[in-house]
Design a protein around this motif. Structure first.
Motif, PDB file in Angstrom:
ATOM      1  N   PHE A   1      -1.232  -4.624  -4.648  1.00 13.10           N
ATOM      2  CA  PHE A   1      -0.768  -3.257  -4.418  1.00 13.10           C
ATOM      3  C   PHE A   1      -1.960  -2.318  -4.452  1.00 13.10           C
ATOM      4  CE2 PHE A   1       0.859   0.801  -6.210  1.00 13.10           C
ATOM      5  CZ  PHE A   1       1.762   1.131  -5.209  1.00 13.10           C
ATOM      6  N   LYS A   2      -2.021  -1.423  -3.487  1.00 10.79           N
ATOM      7  CA  LYS A   2      -3.114  -0.462  -3.410  1.00 10.79           C
ATOM      8  C   LYS A   2      -2.539   0.940  -3.252  1.00 10.79           C
ATOM      9  CE  LYS A   2      -5.972  -3.806  -0.874  1.00 10.79           C
ATOM     10  NZ  LYS A   2      -6.845  -4.231  -1.968  1.00 10.79           N
ATOM     11  N   ALA A   3      -3.251   1.920  -3.776  1.00 10.49           N
ATOM     12  CA  ALA A   3      -2.889   3.322  -3.604  1.00 10.49           C
ATOM     13  C   ALA A   3      -4.064   4.050  -2.970  1.00 10.49           C
ATOM     14  CB  ALA A   3      -2.539   3.954  -4.947  1.00 10.49           C
TER      15      ALA A   3
ATOM     16  N   VAL B   1       0.853  -1.190   0.000  1.00  8.48           N
ATOM     17  CA  VAL B   1       0.000   0.000   0.000  1.00  8.48           C
ATOM     18  C   VAL B   1       0.885   1.235   0.000  1.00  8.48           C
ATOM     19  CG1 VAL B   1      -0.191   0.056   2.523  1.00  8.48           C
ATOM     20  CG2 VAL B   1      -1.939   1.177   1.129  1.00  8.48           C
ATOM     21  N   VAL B   2       0.462   2.261  -0.727  1.00  7.36           N
ATOM     22  CA  VAL B   2       1.123   3.559  -0.688  1.00  7.36           C
ATOM     23  C   VAL B   2       0.047   4.607  -0.406  1.00  7.36           C
ATOM     24  CG1 VAL B   2       0.930   3.870  -3.199  1.00  7.36           C
ATOM     25  CG2 VAL B   2       2.602   5.190  -1.912  1.00  7.36           C
ATOM     26  N   ARG B   3       0.352   5.499   0.513  1.00  7.79           N
ATOM     27  CA  ARG B   3      -0.614   6.539   0.909  1.00  7.79           C
ATOM     28  C   ARG B   3      -0.037   7.908   0.566  1.00  7.79           C
ATOM     29  NH1 ARG B   3      -0.796   2.638   4.953  1.00  7.79           N
ATOM     30  NH2 ARG B   3      -2.864   1.692   5.238  1.00  7.79           N
ATOM     31  N   LEU B   4      -0.845   8.710  -0.103  1.00  9.56           N
ATOM     32  CA  LEU B   4      -0.448  10.066  -0.468  1.00  9.56           C
ATOM     33  C   LEU B   4      -1.352  11.047   0.268  1.00  9.56           C
ATOM     34  CD1 LEU B   4       0.303   8.148  -2.973  1.00  9.56           C
ATOM     35  CD2 LEU B   4       0.468  10.273  -4.272  1.00  9.56           C
TER      36      LEU B   4
ATOM     37  N   ASP C   1      -9.191   6.071  -3.654  1.00  9.53           N
ATOM     38  CA  ASP C   1      -8.687   4.761  -3.262  1.00  9.53           C
ATOM     39  C   ASP C   1      -9.478   3.737  -4.060  1.00  9.53           C
ATOM     40  OD1 ASP C   1     -11.148   4.759  -2.065  1.00  9.53           O
ATOM     41  OD2 ASP C   1     -10.414   4.642  -0.009  1.00  9.53           O
ATOM     42  N   GLU C   2      -9.198   2.463  -3.851  1.00 13.48           N
ATOM     43  CA  GLU C   2      -9.880   1.457  -4.666  1.00 13.48           C
ATOM     44  C   GLU C   2     -11.388   1.483  -4.434  1.00 13.48           C
ATOM     45  OE1 GLU C   2      -9.995  -2.716  -2.176  1.00 13.48           O
ATOM     46  OE2 GLU C   2      -8.527  -2.494  -3.762  1.00 13.48           O
ATOM     47  N   GLN C   3     -11.798   1.917  -3.237  1.00 16.07           N
ATOM     48  CA  GLN C   3     -13.227   1.967  -2.949  1.00 16.07           C
ATOM     49  C   GLN C   3     -13.891   3.081  -3.746  1.00 16.07           C
ATOM     50  OE1 GLN C   3     -14.870  -0.261  -0.804  1.00 16.07           O
ATOM     51  NE2 GLN C   3     -16.705   0.619  -1.717  1.00 16.07           N
TER      52      GLN C   3
END
Length: 782
Positions: free
Chosen positions: A251-253, A81-84, A268-270
């Motif tokens: 992998f999620k962003a 996961v990467v968080r911006l 996000d993916e949601q």
């Protein structure tokens, strides 16, 4: 004049510095380079510090591309996961924090990787160390992306397995011209490693503002890396524990905006994928073998729980072997009423390689179930057989199923560890999932009034296209004709035959009624298309008229010019007369230029030859023509900004670019007019980015509200005044709402893209066009 030190003196000073307890590394570097410069037999390259700024600007021209590169670096570092987090980014000067849970960097990797220009690590190691991912980031671009985005950078990173973390600070303002790159230092230090996992980048003093739309664009750019398969909260924790294995958990962003201490999710993916699902199906088999499926659809107002049962039509029946199973699947219908056009293509592309139902056993992924090309639930096969008519292929789902089998008895792996043995439990699992999914699909189809099976009775179609309905009618008639044979009536009484014929007569009446419905539906659909076609016909006729007009006018322009010259010689001392003649001469000159431009455009369009188009030349020619009457529009056209050279598109018609540029230009003039400003401005930038030629067209008009930024490319959407008392004929013709739609159609036909992006400082609107750049073969054959 001060005498320069000789080589021996420099060597002596270097020796003295090296003998110190704490030598100054900058002095050592400086003396070493001076000694090297005095080498009479050899010369060496040196690097000016300004190269960092130039590379950042030229390699990464677009801010969204720059951030995308940093997200890709997190992917390459085996992050899950990467968080911006964009902090106070509505204006320039904000902060961007990028955090990932990847493998991190050691001191040596920071120095020899990040701090080394043109590092070869990705060449020598094309796969990531942990999950063996194919590297996504462009080689060596990440550090320049950071410089492009912000004035300062703080890196905090810990290598997986290390006990210490490292903090690196970089002030990009140090990297100015006329300085040796080798002499600029950046502070690096060890720091306690508690609460540090992976890498954190803190970009301070952002050079651009970041709106919600521009943050969403980043997500779309990197969506090819994202592997959405939602897990329950317990499984998420298990997946994080499982990072010790080489199995890639995906992998999620996630992207957020922070404003006044409030953090809001932007993408996000949601929000960017799963929220567009038509429905969510979630089901389970309990420890007793009872099975249930819930069907939720906010869009259609459905919220139901269905007891499924091990046997069809027997909801209380229980599975003999299947226990402790849970699944969740997001069901997608790729229709405009469910997914906006700008988002639809990205989700469809993602579904092509990541769609389907994935299988987890005891928290671990089991391959190949849910992989590209795998059809373990026979959903694709069902579509081919037309078992159910509503769409239900693997690409219509993002989902997972979890089974608990600690002893490995019910769900046993094959000897090759590729898949599970065909046990009774596994067969029951497939039965449960297929029937649970199709139960949900049928419920959604019924709500949407979509036919479920070809022989469904007492049904009225609502959404299927007329051509699809006619295909089904054809199939029904074919089956009916096959059953209508003379031998079928042998041995039957007249009464039985009459009754059977009566039934067939009623069937044919139903078919006729259905055909009438199809005709009505087609007529309704045609209304919208006819409206578009009628306006396109008017515009096409107008184009033809312009072609004829410009050709005819050219015949008279020479004599008009001669007459103007003759008149100018009359009354040479009359200033008022000469002023009017000069104004007449300029108007004739403008008319001549416009006529030549449009006559050339029409002539080139007649040849229908596709050739690579050099965009700076086309734009320059267009604005050379348009600029003649800028004084009338009171609009300043800034000098063209060109980044790079050889900016040729793939083969196109030059006349298509005349259409594109004229639409953008007239839209800008209308926006400036609506803004009621006296100093209108237009600015254009052209360059290349990732094998695409781009053009950014900016103006300082009244802008486009964020809610309308996708809608402006839809047919008949217009920001012009509605036709009426205050709208002149020219404005009404130009305000059809088809201009940008036509532009988009042209660009889409060549595999390009058009969108509203953040405008440069001092401007309110910027439209960016991207067209694939010409290949060497295109240019050779041109």
């Amino acid at each position: 004049m001060e005498k320069k030190p000789d080589i021996q003196e420099l060597k002596n000073r270097l020796s003295l510095e090296l003998e110190k307890t704490k030598p100054d590394n900058n002095v050592i570097l400086s003396l070493s380079q001076q000694i090297a410069n005095l080498d009479v037999d050899n010369v060496r390259f040196s690097v000016d510090a300004g190269i960092i700024n130039r590379l950042g600007t030229e390699l990464v021209g677009k801010k969204e591309t720059a951030v995308s590169e940093l997200v890709k670096n997190a992917y390459d570092a085996d992050a899950t996961v990467v968080r911006l987090i964009f902090d106070n980014s509505d204006e320039e000067g904000g902060t961007l924090i990028i955090e990932d849970d990847g493998v991190g960097m050691s001191r040596e990797e920071l120095i020899n990787g990040f701090m080394k220009i043109s590092s070869t690590d990705k060449i020598h190691n094309p796969l990531s160390p942990k999950f063996k991912r194919h590297r996504a980031g462009r080689k060596g671009i990440g550090r320049f992306a950071v410089q492009r985005l912000a004035k300062e950078l703080v890196i905090l990173t810990k290598k997986e397995g290390d006990n210490i973390a490292h903090r690196l600070e970089i002030d990009w303002s140090k990297y100015k011209g006329d300085k040796n790159l080798l002499y600029i230092t950046n502070k690096i230090e060890e720091t306690p490693s508690e609460d540090i996992n992976g890498t954190s980048l803190r970009l301070i003093g952002l050079r651009d503002k970041w709106t919600k739309a521009s943050i969403e664009r980043i997500y779309r750019y990197v969506s090819g890396l994202i592997q959405p398969f939602p897990l329950s909260k317990i499984r998420v924790l298990q997946e994080e524990e499982r990072n010790k294995t080489s199995q890639d958990p995906g992998f999620k962003a996630e992207m957020f905006k922070k404003q006044e201490n409030k953090v809001v999710t932007i993408a996000d993916e949601q929000s960017m994928i799963l929220d567009y699902a038509a429905a969510v199906f979630e089901g389970y088999v309990d420890k007793e073998g009872s099975s249930f499926v819930s069907i939720e659809s906010k869009k259609l107002g459905i919220s139901e729980l269905v007891e499924l049962g091990a046997k069809k039509d027997f909801p209380k029946s229980k599975y003999a072997n299947l226990k402790n199973v849970h699944f969740k699947a997001h069901y997608f219908l790729y229709l405009p009423e469910f997914i906006p056009s700008q988002q639809r293509k990205k989700i469809v592309d993602l579904a092509q390689h990541s769609g389907g139902i994935r299988l987890y056993r005891n928290g671990f992924r089991v391959l190949p179930y849910g992989e590209f090309g795998d059809d373990w639930l026979e959903l694709d096969e069902s579509v081919k057989k037309r078992t159910f008519l509503p769409v239900h292929s693997n690409s219509n789902f993002f989902g997972f199923v979890e089974v608990i089998d600690r002893d490995g008895v019910e769900f046993e792996e094959t000897s090759s560890r590729e898949g599970l043995l065909e046990t009774e439990s596994f067969q029951e699992l497939r039965d449960f999932l297929y029937r649970a999914l199709t139960t949900g699909i049928v419920r959604i189809a019924n709500e949407r009034e979509v036919k479920v099976t070809t022989n469904q009775k007492n049904w009225e179609r609502k959404y299927e296209r007329p051509v699809e309905r006619l295909k089904i009618i054809k199939d029904d008639l074919k089956k009916e004709s096959e059953n209508t044979k003379i031998e079928n009536y042998s041995g039957k009484t007249k009464s039985d035959i009459a009754e059977e014929l009566d039934k067939k007569s009623n069937k044919l009446k139903q078919v006729v009624e259905t055909i009438d419905e199809v005709i009505l539906q087609q007529e309704q659909e045609n209304q919208f298309q006819l409206k578009e076609i009628s306006i396109l016909r008017v515009l096409a006729s107008l184009g033809l008229s312009i072609g004829i007009y410009t050709h005819e006018v050219r015949q008279y322009l020479a004599s008009i010019n001669a007459s103007v010259k003759f008149l100018s010689k009359k009354f040479p001392d009359d200033k008022s007369y000469q002023s009017k003649i000069e104004r007449l001469r300029k108007n004739v000159e403008i008319l001549t230029t416009y006529t030549s431009y449009f006559d050339k455009t029409v002539s080139e369009n007649v040849t229908r030859e596709l050739v690579p188009q050099e965009i700076p030349v086309l734009v320059t020619q267009f604005f050379k023509t348009i600029s003649l009457d800028n004084h009338k529009n009171k609009t300043q056209i800034h000098p063209l900004k060109i980044k790079g050279s050889d900016l040729y598109t793939i083969p196109m018609h030059s006349s298509e670019w005349a259409t594109i540029l004229y639409n953008l230009y007239t839209n800008s003039l209308k926006a400036i007019k609506r803004a009621e400003i006296n100093n209108g401005e237009i600015f254009i930038e052209i360059g290349s980015d990732d094998h695409m030629i781009y053009l950014e067209f900016s103006d300082n008009g009244d802008g486009i509200p964020e809610d309308n930024q996708d809608k402006i490319f839809e047919p008949f959407f217009t920001t012009s005044n509605s036709s009426g008392h205050f709208t002149d004929e020219d404005e009404e013709l130009l305000g059809t709402g088809l201009g940008l739609k036509i532009v988009k159609d042209i660009i889409d036909a060549y595999g390009g893209n058009i969108e509203v992006v953040d405008s440069p400082k001092g401007f309110s609107t910027c439209i960016r066009i991207e067209i694939p750049e010409a290949t060497d073969k295109d240019l050779e054959t041109a």
